[in-house]
Motif scaffolding. Structure first.
Motif, PDB file in Angstrom:
ATOM      1  N   SER A 114       0.825  -1.213   0.000  1.00 29.82           N
ATOM      2  CA  SER A 114       0.000   0.000   0.000  1.00 29.82           C
ATOM      3  C   SER A 114       0.854   1.255   0.000  1.00 29.82           C
ATOM      4  O   SER A 114       2.028   1.234   0.373  1.00 29.82           O
ATOM      5  CB  SER A 114      -0.920   0.032   1.227  1.00 29.82           C
ATOM      6  N   VAL A 115       0.211   2.342  -0.411  1.00 34.83           N
ATOM      7  CA  VAL A 115       0.789   3.681  -0.365  1.00 34.83           C
ATOM      8  C   VAL A 115      -0.264   4.603   0.229  1.00 34.83           C
ATOM      9  O   VAL A 115      -1.457   4.456  -0.042  1.00 34.83           O
ATOM     10  CB  VAL A 115       1.194   4.173  -1.768  1.00 34.83           C
ATOM     11  N   GLN A 116       0.179   5.554   1.041  1.00 33.09           N
ATOM     12  CA  GLN A 116      -0.736   6.537   1.616  1.00 33.09           C
ATOM     13  C   GLN A 116      -0.194   7.928   1.306  1.00 33.09           C
ATOM     14  O   GLN A 116       0.768   8.383   1.916  1.00 33.09           O
ATOM     15  CB  GLN A 116      -0.891   6.332   3.128  1.00 33.09           C
ATOM     16  N   ASN A 117      -0.799   8.592   0.332  1.00 28.27           N
ATOM     17  CA  ASN A 117      -0.412   9.936  -0.091  1.00 28.27           C
ATOM     18  C   ASN A 117      -1.619  10.848  -0.051  1.00 28.27           C
ATOM     19  O   ASN A 117      -2.770  10.388  -0.057  1.00 28.27           O
ATOM     20  CB  ASN A 117       0.117   9.915  -1.529  1.00 28.27           C
ATOM     21  N   ARG A 118      -1.357  12.144  -0.064  1.00 32.62           N
ATOM     22  CA  ARG A 118      -2.455  13.100  -0.174  1.00 32.62           C
ATOM     23  C   ARG A 118      -3.070  13.004  -1.569  1.00 32.62           C
ATOM     24  O   ARG A 118      -2.377  13.044  -2.576  1.00 32.62           O
ATOM     25  CB  ARG A 118      -1.949  14.520   0.077  1.00 32.62           C
ATOM     26  N   ALA A 139      -0.912  -0.302 -11.419  1.00 35.68           N
ATOM     27  CA  ALA A 139      -0.117  -1.221 -12.232  1.00 35.68           C
ATOM     28  C   ALA A 139       0.409  -2.405 -11.421  1.00 35.68           C
ATOM     29  O   ALA A 139       0.560  -3.515 -11.953  1.00 35.68           O
ATOM     30  CB  ALA A 139       1.045  -0.478 -12.883  1.00 35.68           C
ATOM     31  N   HIS A 140       0.698  -2.175 -10.130  1.00 40.59           N
ATOM     32  CA  HIS A 140       1.301  -3.215  -9.297  1.00 40.59           C
ATOM     33  C   HIS A 140       0.333  -3.818  -8.289  1.00 40.59           C
ATOM     34  O   HIS A 140       0.759  -4.634  -7.448  1.00 40.59           O
ATOM     35  CB  HIS A 140       2.525  -2.649  -8.578  1.00 40.59           C
ATOM     36  N   GLY A 141      -0.918  -3.444  -8.341  1.00 46.69           N
ATOM     37  CA  GLY A 141      -1.896  -4.002  -7.422  1.00 46.69           C
ATOM     38  C   GLY A 141      -1.724  -3.578  -5.985  1.00 46.69           C
ATOM     39  O   GLY A 141      -1.992  -4.348  -5.051  1.00 46.69           O
ATOM     40  N   LEU A 142      -1.267  -2.332  -5.797  1.00 46.74           N
ATOM     41  CA  LEU A 142      -1.106  -1.799  -4.443  1.00 46.74           C
ATOM     42  C   LEU A 142      -2.320  -0.970  -4.059  1.00 46.74           C
ATOM     43  O   LEU A 142      -2.872  -0.241  -4.888  1.00 46.74           O
ATOM     44  CB  LEU A 142       0.137  -0.906  -4.361  1.00 46.74           C
ATOM     45  N   ALA A 143      -2.714  -1.050  -2.815  1.00 51.59           N
ATOM     46  CA  ALA A 143      -3.774  -0.177  -2.323  1.00 51.59           C
ATOM     47  C   ALA A 143      -3.245   1.242  -2.185  1.00 51.59           C
ATOM     48  O   ALA A 143      -2.065   1.445  -1.896  1.00 51.59           O
ATOM     49  CB  ALA A 143      -4.292  -0.669  -0.979  1.00 51.59           C
ATOM     50  N   PHE A 144      -4.119   2.219  -2.390  1.00 54.52           N
ATOM     51  CA  PHE A 144      -3.762   3.633  -2.221  1.00 54.52           C
ATOM     52  C   PHE A 144      -4.748   4.217  -1.215  1.00 54.52           C
ATOM     53  O   PHE A 144      -5.937   4.310  -1.479  1.00 54.52           O
ATOM     54  CB  PHE A 144      -3.862   4.362  -3.565  1.00 54.52           C
ATOM     55  N   LEU A 145      -4.239   4.583  -0.029  1.00 54.96           N
ATOM     56  CA  LEU A 145      -5.064   5.172   1.028  1.00 54.96           C
ATOM     57  C   LEU A 145      -4.888   6.682   0.972  1.00 54.96           C
ATOM     58  O   LEU A 145      -3.865   7.207   1.441  1.00 54.96           O
ATOM     59  CB  LEU A 145      -4.655   4.645   2.407  1.00 54.96           C
ATOM     60  N   PRO A 146      -5.830   7.416   0.382  1.00 53.30           N
ATOM     61  CA  PRO A 146      -5.646   8.865   0.234  1.00 53.30           C
ATOM     62  C   PRO A 146      -5.872   9.599   1.545  1.00 53.30           C
ATOM     63  O   PRO A 146      -6.913   9.448   2.183  1.00 53.30           O
ATOM     64  CB  PRO A 146      -6.719   9.237  -0.789  1.00 53.30           C
ATOM     65  N   TRP A 147      -4.864  10.399   1.965  1.00 49.72           N
ATOM     66  CA  TRP A 147      -5.109  11.206   3.157  1.00 49.72           C
ATOM     67  C   TRP A 147      -5.617  12.590   2.752  1.00 49.72           C
ATOM     68  O   TRP A 147      -5.427  13.026   1.637  1.00 49.72           O
ATOM     69  CB  TRP A 147      -3.931  11.267   4.099  1.00 49.72           C
ATOM     70  N   PHE A 148      -6.331  13.207   3.696  1.00 51.66           N
ATOM     71  CA  PHE A 148      -7.156  14.395   3.406  1.00 51.66           C
ATOM     72  C   PHE A 148      -8.132  14.094   2.258  1.00 51.66           C
ATOM     73  O   PHE A 148      -8.210  14.842   1.273  1.00 51.66           O
ATOM     74  CB  PHE A 148      -6.292  15.604   3.043  1.00 51.66           C
ATOM     75  N   PRO A 149      -8.891  12.994   2.345  1.00 52.05           N
ATOM     76  CA  PRO A 149      -9.805  12.644   1.246  1.00 52.05           C
ATOM     77  C   PRO A 149     -10.917  13.663   1.039  1.00 52.05           C
ATOM     78  O   PRO A 149     -11.523  13.701  -0.039  1.00 52.05           O
ATOM     79  CB  PRO A 149     -10.371  11.285   1.679  1.00 52.05           C
ATOM     80  N   ARG A 184     -10.156   1.651  -8.577  1.00 52.26           N
ATOM     81  CA  ARG A 184     -10.504   0.474  -7.769  1.00 52.26           C
ATOM     82  C   ARG A 184      -9.553   0.278  -6.594  1.00 52.26           C
ATOM     83  O   ARG A 184      -9.872  -0.460  -5.652  1.00 52.26           O
ATOM     84  CB  ARG A 184     -10.475  -0.776  -8.643  1.00 52.26           C
ATOM     85  N   VAL A 185      -8.349   0.923  -6.641  1.00 52.33           N
ATOM     86  CA  VAL A 185      -7.372   0.710  -5.560  1.00 52.33           C
ATOM     87  C   VAL A 185      -7.446   1.794  -4.492  1.00 52.33           C
ATOM     88  O   VAL A 185      -6.723   1.729  -3.493  1.00 52.33           O
ATOM     89  CB  VAL A 185      -5.930   0.614  -6.107  1.00 52.33           C
ATOM     90  N   LEU A 186      -8.291   2.804  -4.667  1.00 51.17           N
ATOM     91  CA  LEU A 186      -8.422   3.871  -3.672  1.00 51.17           C
ATOM     92  C   LEU A 186      -9.256   3.398  -2.481  1.00 51.17           C
ATOM     93  O   LEU A 186     -10.387   2.945  -2.645  1.00 51.17           O
ATOM     94  CB  LEU A 186      -9.051   5.114  -4.292  1.00 51.17           C
ATOM     95  N   LEU A 187      -8.680   3.531  -1.297  1.00 51.31           N
ATOM     96  CA  LEU A 187      -9.345   3.152  -0.054  1.00 51.31           C
ATOM     97  C   LEU A 187      -9.351   4.360   0.891  1.00 51.31           C
ATOM     98  O   LEU A 187      -8.475   4.499   1.756  1.00 51.31           O
ATOM     99  CB  LEU A 187      -8.615   1.984   0.623  1.00 51.31           C
ATOM    100  N   PRO A 188     -10.304   5.277   0.733  1.00 52.39           N
ATOM    101  CA  PRO A 188     -10.333   6.456   1.606  1.00 52.39           C
ATOM    102  C   PRO A 188     -10.674   6.081   3.047  1.00 52.39           C
ATOM    103  O   PRO A 188     -11.504   5.207   3.290  1.00 52.39           O
ATOM    104  CB  PRO A 188     -11.413   7.337   0.985  1.00 52.39           C
TER     105      PRO A 188
END
Length: 288
Positions: free
Chosen positions: A176-180, A197-207, A245-249
């Motif tokens: 996973s990655v957690q970026n703004r 591309a790599h099937g990593l989750a993306f946890l957006p901060w300040f969603p 599909r990989v965004l997990l707010p």
């Protein structure tokens, strides 16, 4: 139809709309906020509503948010995924010190294990890369903790696309990655592409754009919200769920009312015209 769940690391299915704990602490993520019983009630209600991903960090408080998670939710029910972060040391409400030395990362992880009252952290995220320590040493420390069974998966926070690629070359444990990232701030679009591309989750901060969904964006948001009978914030969260599909707010709040509003966003469905209108907001000024 958008997917409501995501397999974090391929083996931890979670509801894509989670809950973040930063707002359970005081201004600057320092000290307590309000009554402890209120924070516990919010955490428990989030899980009652079906949240299966709780995002926290050792420096929220510091230590307070993790302790609240344990107080409210331990023993953890099956399927509940707890994510926390380490690698930043706090000395005041405005002082953040990056610390990536292997021995310090180990100490911080073990302290989080104690506060969370668990033997293994589902997702341990490196809160910041330490520019003074080789990335291989920082990730190597987390890989050692993973080999010992203290971490299940590893994540990164506030990184560039190039840094993600470098990390993936060093370890296969990154999930996973957690970026703004939000409706108005898409500065991490290149990172999102790498995650996809790599099937990593993306946890957006300040969603929710840190509450700054105003100005020129307000008219577009109000137009969509009016048709759906929703709030601006709900539309902004729904856009994230539709966008990739990989965004997990994991929006945070200390209010039960606001929590209910946020979680109701998962039921919103945006059509092509609404998505087009919202996509066009990327060119607007980004709130600070």
């Amino acid at each position: 139809m958008i997917s409501e769940t995501y397999a974090l690391g391929g083996d931890l299915p979670v509801r894509r709309l989670g809950y973040g704990t930063a707002q359970l602490t005081g201004p600057g993520y320092w000290g307590p906020r309000g009554e402890r019983t209120d924070a516990v009630a919010v955490l428990r209600r989030a899980v009652e509503r079906g949240v299966t991903l709780i995002d926290t960090a050792d420096n929220y408080g510091p230590g307070i948010a993790e302790e609240l998670v344990a107080e409210a939710l331990h023993p953890y029910r099956d399927g509940l995924v707890i994510a926390t972060k380490g690698g930043v040391v706090r000395t005041s409400d405005s002082a953040w010190h990056v610390e990536g030395r292997p021995e310090r990362l180990r100490a911080m992880c073990e302290a989080s294990l104690r506060r969370l009252r668990t033997d293994r952290i589902d997702l341990y995220q490196l809160h910041r890369l330490d520019p003074e320590v080789p990335m291989a040493e920082q990730l190597g420390a987390l890989d050692e903790l993973r080999a010992e069974g203290k971490i299940r998966h590893i994540g990164l926070d506030s990184v560039t696309a190039e840094q993600v690629a470098q990390a993936l070359a060093l370890t296969s444990s990154i999930v996973s990655v957690q970026n703004r990232f939000n409706l108005l701030d898409r500065g991490s679009a290149a990172v999102l592409e790498v995650c996809e591309a790599h099937g990593l989750a993306f946890l957006p901060w300040f969603p929710l754009a840190n509450g700054a969904l105003t100005g020129e964006a307000a008219a577009a948001l109000d137009a969509v919200a009016g048709r759906l009978g929703a709030s601006r914030g709900q539309v902004a969260l729904a856009w994230l769920l539709h966008h990739s599909r990989v965004l997990l707010p994991t929006p945070g709040t200390g209010s039960l009312t606001h929590l209910e509003e946020n979680l109701d966003a998962a039921a919103l469905r945006l059509d092509a015209s609404e998505l087009s209108l919202l996509d066009a907001l990327a060119g607007l000024p980004v709130p600070s």
